[in-house]
Scaffold this active site. Structure first.
Site, PDB file in Angstrom:
ATOM      1  NE  ARG A 388      47.249 -28.910-101.152  1.00  0.00           N
ATOM      2  CZ  ARG A 388      45.652 -29.599-101.581  1.00  0.00           C
ATOM      3  NH1 ARG A 388      45.747 -30.767-100.628  1.00  0.00           N
ATOM      4  NH2 ARG A 388      44.512 -29.268-102.284  1.00  0.00           N
ATOM      5  NE  ARG A 418      38.748 -31.560-103.944  1.00  0.00           N
ATOM      6  CZ  ARG A 418      38.470 -30.207-104.182  1.00  0.00           C
ATOM      7  NH1 ARG A 418      38.740 -29.474-105.262  1.00  0.00           N
ATOM      8  NH2 ARG A 418      37.135 -29.529-104.353  1.00  0.00           N
ATOM      9  CG  HIS A 448      45.017 -21.621-101.589  1.00  0.00           C
ATOM     10  ND1 HIS A 448      45.645 -20.989-102.595  1.00  0.00           N
ATOM     11  CD2 HIS A 448      45.470 -22.525-101.812  1.00  0.00           C
ATOM     12  CE1 HIS A 448      46.315 -21.918-103.492  1.00  0.00           C
ATOM     13  NE2 HIS A 448      46.337 -23.252-103.080  1.00  0.00           N
ATOM     14  CE1 TYR A 481      54.338 -30.605-106.667  1.00  0.00           C
ATOM     15  CE2 TYR A 481      52.255 -28.544-105.462  1.00  0.00           C
ATOM     16  CZ  TYR A 481      53.267 -29.675-105.523  1.00  0.00           C
ATOM     17  OH  TYR A 481      52.127 -30.974-105.390  1.00  0.00           O
ATOM     18  NE  ARG A 577      50.524 -27.075-112.821  1.00  0.00           N
ATOM     19  CZ  ARG A 577      50.291 -26.922-111.429  1.00  0.00           C
ATOM     20  NH1 ARG A 577      51.143 -26.772-110.734  1.00  0.00           N
ATOM     21  NH2 ARG A 577      48.785 -27.332-111.416  1.00  0.00           N
ATOM     22  CG  HIS A 605      52.897 -24.582-107.138  1.00  0.00           C
ATOM     23  ND1 HIS A 605      52.377 -23.450-105.898  1.00  0.00           N
ATOM     24  CD2 HIS A 605      51.184 -25.168-107.149  1.00  0.00           C
ATOM     25  CE1 HIS A 605      51.807 -23.891-104.942  1.00  0.00           C
ATOM     26  NE2 HIS A 605      51.032 -25.089-105.993  1.00  0.00           N
TER      27      HIS A 605
END
Length: 718
Positions: A388, A418, A448, A481, A577, A605
């Site tokens: 991302r 996504r 990822h 984050y 989290r 994160h």
């Protein structure tokens, strides 16, 4: 069974609920209760409370779009018809009821506390009956000139079928009486609110008799003038409505020749996936909501009648744009590591590794790393993974610039990230046009891992430099984050990074890696091995300790290993989290495990795995959560922190403050419910995030890499 069915089966399987496991969907809803508690907290600035309220709405949207949709799709494929098995129906009904309770609480807070407090502070959200004569006249003119020309009411009949309704769009259902233009009687009309129109409208200040800014919602404007749209007919009743649809994209990667082109055609279809939730206004007559449920084939358990706008997420615009600093968190300026202020970042890395802790430390050094590589004549190649990056990115522009300068640039762009597919497709096209080699990861797996590799020609030959991180290469999210990143030229680490890139581009099985744990090959095995080794240490009567921090914990194999370690005597603290399927504090199963969640100003994160390992103090940072999808269906890496000094930093900044937190911490009980940690017996209030802001913010940044001290030992739990 084809690939699509297999993928849906794995995604839908989740973690079974029983004595040993907590339900994943209910755990996600528990997380949203913790977020909502931030909106309810009067000590949080008012516009930030509004922001947390909208975050809950967005999270619930995604729960239905992805998780509920996956469960429904899988069981429909298994049964071969539209019927839902009893066990699934019970599970969905329970989740829907919990969701309903959460939404009731959300709208009650919005209507009875947030809106009145906003008004007290000069931010007025005016309903129809609250607008003065001048404002009503302005709204009428705005409707006539800007709104009405774009509206297209559809009166339903055989020649005017029910229109296609876009995912999460604002729509209206209207019941009409009286004869239409062709002499026919009562009927129903459907009307879409055009997406080009703003959902929140600021009224001219000069029209107000109130101090401050006045707003109204587009839905309120349309409803105020609904009768004007149906001349000669009587509007008997009406309601706004919103449909949530399945938003998973599916491309058969075995069949397509170009994943990017296939995804481009699929993006539009996402707006029209099968419906999974219907939201209507609370005053919607039952026969109209029944009509919509039948039209969209949605079970009544997934009907939500709300006391206000059907999308509270639209209120984020007010929180973002209204300029009242006193109603927001005080500005925070991250520090910039002094050692990286010089002109040659590579010279610094040849001397030492650099650990970055975002957002408390700036993300700019990561951008600088790629920008310097882009223009450095000695750099011959850059390799990068992108999950991302966002719509605007200096880092991506640097990669494009490097390709235009003739450097060998290889970028692995995850097109299936996504809700970021469109942005990633655009970057992939631009990179290819600049001459970069672009690939889309590994078929059937999402890439990822967060890695960048720079190859530089130096007097002694090629030297590799790398960045490894727990978070995305996104300078916007890096501001809120929490993540760690490591800049290094360690030969073993960078050789492993290079090997992973070769694996992803060539599709060959990776060679035995020296330092990295790589999913889907070794990561799960290494995590379980490290847990079991800690258990063996405990069985030998020695102190054993595990601390792990992540977003979600749902993988059964890891949970079972943790249970075994707990009963062997390992003291285990988990900072999770979001969703957690592990049930802590159960005698004979998990008596030595404590689970806590931190929800505060920043989104937690970071993934950190700590194993005491007979005072070796093994510390790993990772892109992966302890979930089935991360461990088996994604390309992920966990990388070691080797320097004793940097290990101390990770524990002192990434773990210890979170175990001491009694302001933003929630502790998970064996019943699956979280309870907020509170100060007691005169304890000092301690917030991990506030502590880190004070310690690491601009002007408070010591040269920690030179500090010395004892081996890190985790603090005792209260």
């Amino acid at each position: 069974m084809d690939m699509k069915q297999k993928a849906l089966e794995v995604e839908a399987k989740g973690t079974p609920e029983g004595g040993a496991f907590l339900n994943r969907e209910l755990s996600l809803l528990e997380f949203n209760r913790r977020v909502l508690a931030q909106a309810e907290d009067p000590s949080v600035p008012l516009l930030e409370r509004l922001r947390f309220l909208t975050i809950v709405s967005g999270n619930l949207d995604e729960l239905f779009e992805v998780r509920v949709a996956s469960l429904l799709a899988q069981h429909q494929m298994e049964s071969g018809h539209n019927g839902i098995p009893h066990a699934l129906a019970v599970s969905l009904e329970r989740a829907s009821q919990e969701c309903r309770n959460l939404i009731e609480r959300q709208y009650k807070l919005f209507n009875h506390e947030i809106l009145p407090r906003l008004s007290e502070n000069g931010i007025h959200m005016l309903r129809r009956g609250e607008r003065n004569a001048a404002q009503r006249a302005w709204v009428k003119q705005f409707f006539d000139k800007e709104v009405r020309p774009l509206l297209t009411p559809i009166g339903l009949d055989p020649a005017h079928p029910f229109p296609r309704v876009i995912n999460k769009s604002l729509n209206f259902i209207v019941e009409l009486a009286g004869k239409d233009a062709f002499g026919r009687g009562t009927g129903i009309a459907i009307m879409k609110a055009p997406r080009v129109l703003p959902r929140v409208i600021r009224l001219p200040d000069e029209l107000s008799d109130k101090k401050g800014a006045c707003y109204c919602l587009l839905s309120s404007v349309i409803q105020a003038h609904m009768a004007d749209l149906f001349t000669g007919r009587e509007v008997v009743s009406y309601s706004q409505f919103r449909v949530t649809r399945n938003s998973d994209l599916w491309v058969d990667e075995d069949e397509v020749k170009n994943l990017r082109q296939a995804l481009q055609s699929e993006l539009h279809a996402r707006n029209y996936g099968f419906a999974v939730r219907l939201e209507v206004g609370r005053a919607c007559p039952p026969h109209l909501s029944d009509f919509l449920l039948n039209q969209f084939q949605i079970d009544r358990s997934r009907l939500f009648a709300v006391d206000g706008p059907v999308n509270l997420g639209r209120m984020l615009e007010v929180a973002n744009t209204h300029d009242k600093p006193e109603l927001k968190f005080p500005p925070f300026v991250p520090s910039f590591p002094g050692k990286l202020n010089g002109p040659d970042i590579f010279a610094v890395l040849r001397k030492q590794d650099v650990l970055l802790h975002h957002p408390f430390e700036s993300f700019q050094p990561v951008i600088d790393f790629i920008q310097c590589a882009s223009v450095d004549p000695a750099v011959v190649a850059i390799k990068q993974t992108i999950y991302r990056a966002g719509m605007n990115s200096d880092l991506m522009e640097a990669l494009i610039g490097a390709a235009l300068r003739g450097k060998e640039v290889t970028v692995i762009v995850e097109l299936m990230a996504r809700f970021d597919e469109e942005a990633n497709i655009n970057w992939a096209e631009r990179l290819e046009q600049a001459g970069a080699q672009v690939v889309y990861g590994v078929v059937g797996l999402k890439t990822h891992a967060k890695m960048a590799l720079v190859l530089r020609r130096e007097p002694n030959g090629l030297r590799r430099y790398a960045h490894l991180g727990t978070g995305n290469y996104n300078s916007t999210t890096a501001k809120f984050y929490t993540d760690f990143g490591l800049l290094t030229c360690d030969e073993e680490l960078t050789a492993d990074v290079n090997e992973v890139f070769i694996h992803m581009t060539s599709l060959t099985r990776p060679k035995q890696l020296t330092s990295l744990w790589l999913a889907p090959f070794s990561l799960q095995k290494e995590i379980v091995r490290a847990i079991k080794e800690e258990a063996a240490i405990a069985r030998n009567g020695k102190p054993a300790r595990i601390i792990a921090k992540m977003n979600s914990l749902t993988d059964e194999s890891v949970i079972k290993a943790l249970y075994e370690a707990s009963e062997a005597g390992v003291r285990i603290d988990l900072i999770v989290r979001g969703a957690c399927a592990l049930r802590p504090g159960v005698a004979g199963m998990s008596s030595n495990i404590k689970v806590r969640s931190i929800v505060g100003r920043f989104l937690e994160h970071t993934r950190i795995f700590y194993f005491r390992n007979n005072l070796q103090h093994d510390v790993y940072l990772s892109s992966a959560d302890w979930m089935n999808r991360n461990l088996f269906r994604r390309v992920e890496v966990a990388f070691p922190v080797r320097s004793a000094t940097l290990k101390r930093r990770v524990l002192r900044e990434g773990l210890h403050p979170y175990l001491k937190d009694n302001v933003n911490a929630w502790e998970l009980g064996s019943d699956g419910h979280y309870r907020r940690r509170k100060t007691r017996n005169g304890q000092k209030a301690t917030s991990a995030q506030q502590h880190l802001m004070e310690m690491l913010g601009a002007g408070n940044h010591p040269n920690r890499e030179n500090e010395h001290g004892p081996d890190p030992v985790a603090p005792r739990r209260g």
